[in-house]
Design an enzyme around this catalytic site. Sequence first.
Site, mmCIF file in Angstrom:
data_model
loop_
_atom_site.group_PDB
_atom_site.id
_atom_site.type_symbol
_atom_site.label_atom_id
_atom_site.label_comp_id
_atom_site.label_asym_id
_atom_site.label_seq_id
_atom_site.Cartn_x
_atom_site.Cartn_y
_atom_site.Cartn_z
ATOM 1 N N ASP A 82 0.844 -1.191 0.000
ATOM 2 C CA ASP A 82 0.000 0.000 0.000
ATOM 3 C C ASP A 82 0.889 1.255 0.000
ATOM 4 O O ASP A 82 1.830 1.349 0.798
ATOM 5 C CB ASP A 82 -0.881 -0.044 1.262
ATOM 6 C CG ASP A 82 -2.036 0.936 1.216
ATOM 7 O OD1 ASP A 82 -2.427 1.355 0.113
ATOM 8 O OD2 ASP A 82 -2.563 1.274 2.300
ATOM 9 N N ASP A 104 2.975 4.627 -5.529
ATOM 10 C CA ASP A 104 2.363 5.947 -5.371
ATOM 11 C C ASP A 104 3.366 7.015 -5.791
ATOM 12 O O ASP A 104 4.268 7.377 -5.045
ATOM 13 C CB ASP A 104 1.929 6.150 -3.919
ATOM 14 C CG ASP A 104 1.161 7.452 -3.731
ATOM 15 O OD1 ASP A 104 1.118 8.257 -4.690
ATOM 16 O OD2 ASP A 104 0.614 7.665 -2.644
ATOM 17 N N HIS A 180 -7.585 10.121 3.523
ATOM 18 C CA HIS A 180 -7.051 9.175 4.510
ATOM 19 C C HIS A 180 -7.331 9.676 5.924
ATOM 20 O O HIS A 180 -7.418 10.872 6.148
ATOM 21 C CB HIS A 180 -5.541 9.010 4.316
ATOM 22 C CG HIS A 180 -5.169 8.315 3.045
ATOM 23 N ND1 HIS A 180 -4.347 8.871 2.109
ATOM 24 C CD2 HIS A 180 -5.536 7.105 2.563
ATOM 25 C CE1 HIS A 180 -4.206 8.015 1.091
ATOM 26 N NE2 HIS A 180 -4.921 6.943 1.346
HETATM 27 ZN ZN LIG Z 1 -4.584 5.041 0.522
#
Ligand SMILES: [Zn+2]
Length: 284
Positions: A82, A104, A180
């Site tokens: 993640d 990311d 988030h």
């Molecule tokens: Zn996330």
Amino acid sequence: MYLISSQEMLKKAQREQYAVPAFNIHNLETIQVVVDTAKELGSPVILAATPATYSYAGTPYLISICKQAAEIHHFPFALHLDHHENLSDIKSKIEAGIRSIMIDASHYPFEENIDIVREMVVFSHKYNASVEAELGRLGGQEDDLIVDDKQSAFTDPDAAKEYVERTGIDSLAVAIGSAHGLYKGEPKLDFQRLAKIRDKVDIPLVLHGASGIPAEMVKKSISLGICKVNVATELKIAFSDALKQDFNIHPDANDPRHYMQPAKAAMKKIVEEKIRICGSAGKL
Ligand SMILES: [Zn+2]
């Protein structure tokens, strides 16, 4: 192979209009809760961990526990990277057996984001590992990653089309208003934007920051093309609150085999609820 890629499960979810839940785990107990519950409900599942979690628990420990859990239950699932950013870190984790990654690079300008993600896709696909990436930028805080309102940006549908074509990614994390961590007020999702992205992009779409989003909004986003729903904060809160409550009632408690039980039970309820909202029960 027990630790699988997310590719097939997300494609099936896309065809059949439900979402696969991705739950953030941290240790043995949280892995047990997610795997046991998903297996019980017959739900495909993704176990997600951020770089900070892999550092905390140790990557070989996490991989070993998850492999064992999958084997014991005869239940293949994805252990997922993640919000990973470091290419050599991701490569070494793929070489260690992980087959589902998120790179990311959303904080980079468009062209750099594409270059970084493209390189990761070429590498990952040699191992049949699936790749998720983010365009636009979610606000809020996830571990050490803090994005304030000024830095956050919604996903542009036309840019998303170009991004998906040029990177070759398998799933796209969209920024449509979710964040988030905890929401200060009622979260607002830009469903029109989501519909436009779905129109232009044919790969599975991912909703980050689903903790605290009302069930009806999550369901609507699934009906508009979201195929993976990420849940982290709500699990941590349920687990920690139950643990604190138990210590309040039993201040002398000193046996983790006992005091972890109410925490696991509280977390299990959230996992069950999210699986139902995702519509993934019985979809194995
Ligand atoms: Zn996330």
